[in-house]
Design a protein around this motif. Structure first.
Motif, mmCIF file in Angstrom:
data_model
loop_
_atom_site.group_PDB
_atom_site.id
_atom_site.type_symbol
_atom_site.label_atom_id
_atom_site.label_comp_id
_atom_site.label_asym_id
_atom_site.label_seq_id
_atom_site.Cartn_x
_atom_site.Cartn_y
_atom_site.Cartn_z
ATOM 1 N N GLU A 40 44.587 49.131 32.749
ATOM 2 C CA GLU A 40 45.530 49.582 33.621
ATOM 3 C C GLU A 40 45.454 51.202 33.572
ATOM 4 N N LEU A 41 45.612 51.849 34.878
ATOM 5 C CA LEU A 41 45.752 52.838 35.084
ATOM 6 C C LEU A 41 46.848 53.267 36.303
ATOM 7 N N PRO A 42 47.579 54.376 35.748
ATOM 8 C CA PRO A 42 48.558 54.367 36.904
ATOM 9 C C PRO A 42 48.000 55.358 37.869
ATOM 10 N N GLU A 43 48.601 55.279 39.196
ATOM 11 C CA GLU A 43 48.494 56.316 40.342
ATOM 12 C C GLU A 43 48.871 57.351 40.170
ATOM 13 N N ILE A 44 48.096 58.627 40.262
ATOM 14 C CA ILE A 44 48.465 59.819 40.036
ATOM 15 C C ILE A 44 48.013 60.685 41.282
ATOM 16 N N LYS A 45 48.532 61.763 41.533
ATOM 17 C CA LYS A 45 48.244 62.577 42.683
ATOM 18 C C LYS A 45 48.128 64.045 42.187
ATOM 19 N N LEU A 46 47.083 64.767 42.864
ATOM 20 C CA LEU A 46 46.757 65.995 42.406
ATOM 21 C C LEU A 46 47.823 67.168 43.118
ATOM 22 N N PRO A 47 48.211 68.217 42.654
ATOM 23 C CA PRO A 47 49.158 69.121 43.386
ATOM 24 C C PRO A 47 48.390 69.628 44.544
ATOM 25 N N TYR A 48 49.474 69.955 45.554
ATOM 26 C CA TYR A 48 49.065 70.206 46.774
ATOM 27 C C TYR A 48 48.431 71.814 46.801
ATOM 28 N N GLU A 49 49.159 72.306 45.949
ATOM 29 C CA GLU A 49 48.656 74.042 45.800
ATOM 30 C C GLU A 49 47.314 74.037 45.157
ATOM 31 N N PHE B 216 43.565 66.707 34.003
ATOM 32 C CA PHE B 216 44.165 65.736 34.408
ATOM 33 C C PHE B 216 43.700 64.561 33.669
ATOM 34 N N HIS B 217 44.615 63.774 33.164
ATOM 35 C CA HIS B 217 44.063 62.312 32.095
ATOM 36 C C HIS B 217 44.740 61.143 32.658
ATOM 37 N N THR B 218 44.004 60.018 32.698
ATOM 38 C CA THR B 218 44.434 58.751 32.580
ATOM 39 C C THR B 218 45.088 58.126 33.855
ATOM 40 N N GLY B 219 44.321 58.050 34.921
ATOM 41 C CA GLY B 219 44.957 57.465 36.288
ATOM 42 C C GLY B 219 43.817 57.282 37.253
ATOM 43 N N ILE B 220 44.590 56.868 38.386
ATOM 44 C CA ILE B 220 43.863 56.648 39.567
ATOM 45 C C ILE B 220 44.036 57.600 40.884
ATOM 46 N N ILE B 221 43.224 58.049 41.480
ATOM 47 C CA ILE B 221 43.681 58.675 42.675
ATOM 48 C C ILE B 221 42.748 58.273 43.720
ATOM 49 N N GLY C 124 38.500 75.976 41.158
ATOM 50 C CA GLY C 124 39.220 76.249 39.699
ATOM 51 C C GLY C 124 37.941 76.331 38.951
ATOM 52 N N TYR C 125 38.388 76.862 37.848
ATOM 53 C CA TYR C 125 37.235 76.992 36.733
ATOM 54 C C TYR C 125 37.671 76.285 35.610
ATOM 55 N N LYS C 126 36.392 75.540 35.165
ATOM 56 C CA LYS C 126 36.738 74.469 33.812
ATOM 57 C C LYS C 126 37.780 73.692 34.100
ATOM 58 N N VAL C 127 38.247 73.041 35.501
ATOM 59 C CA VAL C 127 39.083 71.967 35.403
ATOM 60 C C VAL C 127 38.520 70.861 34.871
ATOM 61 N N ALA C 128 39.349 69.799 34.271
ATOM 62 C CA ALA C 128 38.763 68.736 33.448
ATOM 63 C C ALA C 128 39.755 67.542 33.864
ATOM 64 N N PHE C 129 38.761 66.609 34.015
ATOM 65 C CA PHE C 129 39.312 65.186 34.252
ATOM 66 C C PHE C 129 38.753 64.060 33.440
ATOM 67 N N ASP C 130 39.795 63.517 32.861
ATOM 68 C CA ASP C 130 39.412 62.646 31.639
ATOM 69 C C ASP C 130 40.065 61.425 31.820
ATOM 70 N N LYS C 131 39.248 60.127 31.995
ATOM 71 C CA LYS C 131 39.826 58.719 32.093
ATOM 72 C C LYS C 131 40.446 58.742 33.567
ATOM 73 N N ILE C 132 39.733 59.064 34.545
ATOM 74 C CA ILE C 132 40.126 59.104 35.930
ATOM 75 C C ILE C 132 39.134 58.249 36.727
ATOM 76 N N ILE C 133 39.857 57.419 37.699
ATOM 77 C CA ILE C 133 39.009 56.713 38.835
ATOM 78 C C ILE C 133 39.354 57.483 40.016
ATOM 79 N N PHE C 134 38.525 58.080 40.820
ATOM 80 C CA PHE C 134 38.757 58.403 42.235
ATOM 81 C C PHE C 134 38.071 57.203 43.183
ATOM 82 N N ARG C 135 39.065 56.721 43.861
ATOM 83 C CA ARG C 135 38.659 55.763 44.755
ATOM 84 C C ARG C 135 38.786 56.072 46.212
ATOM 85 N N ASN C 136 37.810 55.941 47.240
ATOM 86 C CA ASN C 136 37.906 56.133 48.656
ATOM 87 C C ASN C 136 38.472 57.429 48.722
ATOM 88 N N VAL C 137 37.995 58.701 47.969
ATOM 89 C CA VAL C 137 38.667 60.055 48.316
ATOM 90 C C VAL C 137 37.431 61.228 48.786
#
Length: 214
Positions: free
Chosen positions: A14-23, A31-36, A46-59
């Protein structure tokens, strides 16, 4: 030939819904553990932005430049990443499923245990990338650029490879026998040891000016 064994993304049930900042994303932000899902990520860099345990769905990703992005245990499901700049990325245990990645730039990337399934990847740039344990399945890779890439335990299954560029990339042990193409950018030396079908032999004969005798 058996497919390379690929480690699947390691995600909790199970992963919580998360949102990226608009800025604008900050360099080295993580960013860790979630669904966007069901959104557009626009005009971000950005430089060296990291995403870990993330699902991007219909983005949909537009005007995105994230040099040296780090993707670990990530799934892109039905996403549009056309023309994103992920140059020199580090990508591990990641899947691209039914994605549009036309013109995606992975120049100089390090890619491990990655599945590309049913992706539209025409004109994608993989120049000087280092691939190991990779499956391209049912993908369109028309005019994709693998110039001087390293392909280890990489398999192309039922892909469209017409006009793909493999100059400077050693294809020994690479199986393209189930793929379709009428021309490839490749030298005779690069092709040595590549696994092809009998039907493809005539394509390479034409490419190198050889004459097949019945």
């Amino acid at each position: 030939m058996s497919l390379p064994k690929i480690e699947a993304p390691k995600l909790p049930k199970e992963l919580p819904e998360i949102k990226l900042p608009y800025e604008e994303l900050e360099s080295e932000e993580s960013f860790h553990t979630g669904i966007i899902s069901d959104c557009t990520i626009d005009n971000q860099s950005g430089y060296k932005v990291a995403f870990d345990k993330i699902i991007f769905r219909n983005v949909t990703f537009t005007r995105i430049s994230m040099k040296e992005i780090e993707l670990t245990d990530v799934i892109f499901d039905r996403c549009d990443l056309s023309n994103v700049d992920f140059g020199e990325a580090t990508i591990h245990r990641t899947e691209f499923r039914n994605c549009k990645i036309i013109g995606m730039d992975l120049t100089g990337a390090t890619v491990r245990n990655v599945l590309f399934h049913a992706c539209l990847a025409d004109y994608a740039t993989f120049r000087m990338a280092n691939f190991k344990q990779i499956n391209f399945q049912d993908c369109s890779l028309l005019s994709a650029d693998f110039y001087e890439s390293t392909l280890q335990k990489t398999h192309f299954e039922a892909c469209q490879l017409d006009r793909a560029q493999f100059t400077g990339t050693k294809l020994a042990g690479i199986d393209i026998s189930s793929c379709e193409f009428t021309s490839l950018g490749v030298s005779m030396d690069d092709l040595r040891g590549c696994i092809i079908s009998r039907g493809q032999a005539s394509v390479f004969a034409n490419l190198f000016g050889l004459v097949l005798k019945e």
